[in-house]
Motif scaffolding. Sequence first.
Motif, short mmCIF file in Angstrom:
data_model
loop_
_atom_site.label_atom_id
_atom_site.label_comp_id
_atom_site.label_asym_id
_atom_site.label_seq_id
_atom_site.Cartn_x
_atom_site.Cartn_y
_atom_site.Cartn_z
N SER A 41 7.21 9.68 8.36
CA SER A 41 7.99 8.73 8.50
C SER A 41 7.39 7.53 8.68
N GLU A 42 8.30 6.95 8.87
CA GLU A 42 7.49 5.35 9.42
C GLU A 42 7.96 5.56 11.30
N ARG A 57 4.19 -0.65 9.26
CA ARG A 57 4.71 -0.90 7.97
C ARG A 57 3.13 -2.46 6.74
N ARG A 61 0.88 -1.32 4.01
CA ARG A 61 0.64 -2.09 3.08
C ARG A 61 -0.77 -2.05 2.27
N GLU A 64 -1.28 0.66 0.70
CA GLU A 64 -0.96 0.47 -0.68
C GLU A 64 -2.05 0.02 -1.89
N VAL A 71 4.68 3.26 -1.65
CA VAL A 71 6.40 3.27 -1.21
C VAL A 71 6.74 2.48 -1.77
N LYS A 72 7.80 3.95 -1.92
CA LYS A 72 8.91 4.55 -2.39
C LYS A 72 10.67 3.90 -1.89
N THR A 73 10.60 2.77 -2.05
CA THR A 73 11.71 1.89 -1.30
C THR A 73 12.94 3.23 -1.44
N GLY A 74 13.64 3.78 -0.09
CA GLY A 74 14.56 4.88 0.38
C GLY A 74 13.83 5.80 -0.44
#
Length: 231
Positions: A41-42, A57, A61, A64, A71-74
């Motif tokens: 996790s971050e 974060r 980027r 990515e 990065v999959k939100t949630g």
Amino acid sequence: MTDLKISMKPVKKTSLYLKISDAIYSYIQMNKLQPGDKLPSERDMSSMLQTSRNSVREALRILEDRGLIEVKTGLGVFIRNPYGEQSTLTIRLQNCSICEIQELQRLLDHQAVKNAIESATDSEKDELIYIASEMTKLASENIYSHILDHSFHSKLYESGKNSAVHQLISAIREDRFVHQESSASGNETIWLKTIPQHLHLAQAIKSHDLQAALKAIDEINDYGFQFAHLT
């Protein structure tokens, strides 16, 4: 996925985002993560790297954008491809000496350079020069970036429009990366000596100077294999 034993090392503030992205990239390679594997996790990465979550974060980027992660939100951060490319070929070389691997890489790189000269668009050639120029700027401050080096070679192979050459040579380079990073004498600043050759290579490809381009790629590889022979 098996338990991960190799952690990430704290980074200094200079060129922070690049250094963090390099640290995460090294983590991916050293732990041999595969497409679909999940990164910590971050929060955990910021703890390992001893930096803020915002900095992590921003570094994610960069990775990515290079196609290495998704990065999959949630849900979290997942490996898209550990080499930052779409690969469909798996190959294992067994019982090969360093000299044999070096000969194979030389042949593949020569073909990749020829392909880039013939097939790369002007914008792709300009991007090679831009990346090499950024590497040169950082080198003037004694900073080396795995991510920019990786991006340079990925762009070189991608612009040649030959997926087989791209995938084979990327696999060889990444295998060497893991062995060199895990060696006791590993020191990223040793690669600063190859930075001028990267810019020479990009400029030679742009000007269609095959002999100068081959000379530059040979100097880059020969320098790297000096350390492979020592490990």
